[in-house]
Design a protein around this motif. Structure first.
Motif, PDB file in Angstrom:
ATOM      1  N   ALA A 251     -12.740   6.348   1.476  1.00  0.00           N
ATOM      2  CA  ALA A 251     -11.516   5.915   2.165  1.00  0.00           C
ATOM      3  C   ALA A 251     -11.747   5.817   3.672  1.00  0.00           C
ATOM      4  CB  ALA A 251     -10.374   6.890   1.857  1.00  0.00           C
TER       5      ALA A 251
ATOM      6  N   ILE B 171      -4.901   4.173   2.696  1.00  0.00           N
ATOM      7  CA  ILE B 171      -5.959   3.787   1.766  1.00  0.00           C
ATOM      8  C   ILE B 171      -6.460   5.062   1.117  1.00  0.00           C
ATOM      9  CG2 ILE B 171      -8.281   2.857   1.490  1.00  0.00           C
ATOM     10  CD1 ILE B 171      -7.739   0.952   3.743  1.00  0.00           C
TER      11      ILE B 171
ATOM     12  N   SER C 105     -12.705  -4.886  -3.040  1.00  0.00           N
ATOM     13  CA  SER C 105     -12.536  -3.996  -1.895  1.00  0.00           C
ATOM     14  C   SER C 105     -12.534  -4.758  -0.576  1.00  0.00           C
ATOM     15  CB  SER C 105     -13.640  -2.928  -1.870  1.00  0.00           C
ATOM     16  OG  SER C 105     -13.509  -2.074  -2.978  1.00  0.00           O
TER      17      SER C 105
ATOM     18  N   ALA D 128      -6.530   7.343   5.928  1.00  0.00           N
ATOM     19  CA  ALA D 128      -7.521   7.342   4.855  1.00  0.00           C
ATOM     20  C   ALA D 128      -7.527   8.714   4.202  1.00  0.00           C
ATOM     21  CB  ALA D 128      -8.899   7.015   5.421  1.00  0.00           C
TER      22      ALA D 128
ATOM     23  N   ASP E 236      -8.129   2.373  -4.063  1.00  0.00           N
ATOM     24  CA  ASP E 236      -9.367   1.674  -4.384  1.00  0.00           C
ATOM     25  C   ASP E 236     -10.352   2.681  -4.965  1.00  0.00           C
ATOM     26  OD1 ASP E 236     -11.876   0.321  -4.270  1.00  0.00           O
ATOM     27  OD2 ASP E 236     -11.101  -0.975  -2.698  1.00  0.00           O
TER      28      ASP E 236
ATOM     29  N   ASN F 204     -11.390   2.678   6.345  1.00  0.00           N
ATOM     30  CA  ASN F 204     -10.647   2.789   7.598  1.00  0.00           C
ATOM     31  C   ASN F 204     -11.501   2.279   8.767  1.00  0.00           C
ATOM     32  OD1 ASN F 204      -8.922   3.466   9.691  1.00  0.00           O
ATOM     33  ND2 ASN F 204      -9.127   5.662   9.423  1.00  0.00           N
TER      34      ASN F 204
ATOM     35  N   SER G  48      -8.938   6.816  -2.053  1.00  0.00           N
ATOM     36  CA  SER G  48     -10.052   6.617  -2.972  1.00  0.00           C
ATOM     37  C   SER G  48     -10.399   7.960  -3.597  1.00  0.00           C
ATOM     38  CB  SER G  48     -11.257   6.042  -2.218  1.00  0.00           C
ATOM     39  OG  SER G  48     -12.257   5.649  -3.131  1.00  0.00           O
TER      40      SER G  48
ATOM     41  N   SER H  88      -9.037  -3.714   0.662  1.00  0.00           N
ATOM     42  CA  SER H  88      -9.181  -2.474   1.420  1.00  0.00           C
ATOM     43  C   SER H  88      -9.749  -2.673   2.821  1.00  0.00           C
ATOM     44  CB  SER H  88     -10.085  -1.498   0.650  1.00  0.00           C
ATOM     45  OG  SER H  88      -9.502  -1.208  -0.603  1.00  0.00           O
TER      46      SER H  88
ATOM     47  N   ILE I 232      -2.768   1.615  -0.739  1.00  0.00           N
ATOM     48  CA  ILE I 232      -3.863   0.857  -1.338  1.00  0.00           C
ATOM     49  C   ILE I 232      -4.789   1.881  -1.974  1.00  0.00           C
ATOM     50  CG2 ILE I 232      -5.819  -0.666  -0.920  1.00  0.00           C
ATOM     51  CD1 ILE I 232      -4.217  -1.719   1.545  1.00  0.00           C
TER      52      ILE I 232
END
Length: 184
Positions: A94, A86, A64, A149, A167, A98, A88, A68, A165
């Motif tokens: 997320a 991003i 991460s 995010a 994660d 950010n 999650s 991220s 992305i």
């Protein structure tokens, strides 16, 4: 013998390679063998030589941190017109990423490398309230790009994204193995 100031060379190297950038913004960064390979792959991704990348490694190996936090900041430094998302499993995770990216971008080291890449509220000479800098969204001032995010199932409809992305899209192994969750 005249010694030249190494700072310009170090800055240029930090603009060219993600691993150098990581060390520049966080001088205490230590790379284990995994990180050398990992940051090389992320660097190839950042420069468009790899279009899709999946990284699997056990928890607490620094995935991460690289993908991220450091990667999105670096990519927005290189190209502040990029639109990055991003995602999650929860919006809170997320949004934390950010905010971490915002801290990097707003840091002195980042600004020394990429002075044209900055967020709302960073410069007194820019007073355009249309730029956002909050937990869900970070706009790059005077550019089209930024960072969003979102949690799984969150609002991304109608938003153009150049880079996604993802994660930890599953909270735990049980959720990751759930046919209902995976189908959704």
């Amino acid at each position: 013998m005249i010694q030249e100031d190494p700072a310009p060379i170090i800055k240029e190297a930090s603009r060219k390679r993600l691993s150098n950038f990581a060390r520049y913004i966080k001088p205490d960064t230590i790379f284990a063998p995994f990180h050398l390979v990992y940051y090389k792959a992320l660097d190839l991704f950042a420069h468009g030589h790899i279009r899709k990348l999946i990284v699997q490694q056990p928890p607490q190996h620094g995935k991460s941190e690289g993908s991220s936090r450091i990667l999105p900041a670096y990519m927005l430094g290189l190209n502040p017109d990029l639109k990055i998302c991003i995602g999650s499993y929860s919006s809170t995770i997320a949004e934390d990423f950010n905010q971490d990216v915002q801290r990097i971008i707003q840091g002195e080291e980042f600004q020394m490398l990429f002075p044209e890449s900055f967020t709302a509220g960073m410069r007194k000479d820019v007073n355009d309230r249309s730029y956002k800098c909050n937990t869900q969204r970070t706009d790059m001032v005077n550019h089209r790009g930024g960072l969003r995010a979102v949690g799984r199932g969150g609002p991304l409809t109608s938003k153009t994204v150049d880079v996604s992305i993802l994660d930890d899209v599953y909270k735990d192994p049980a959720e990751g193995n759930s046919p209902v969750i995976r189908e959704a």
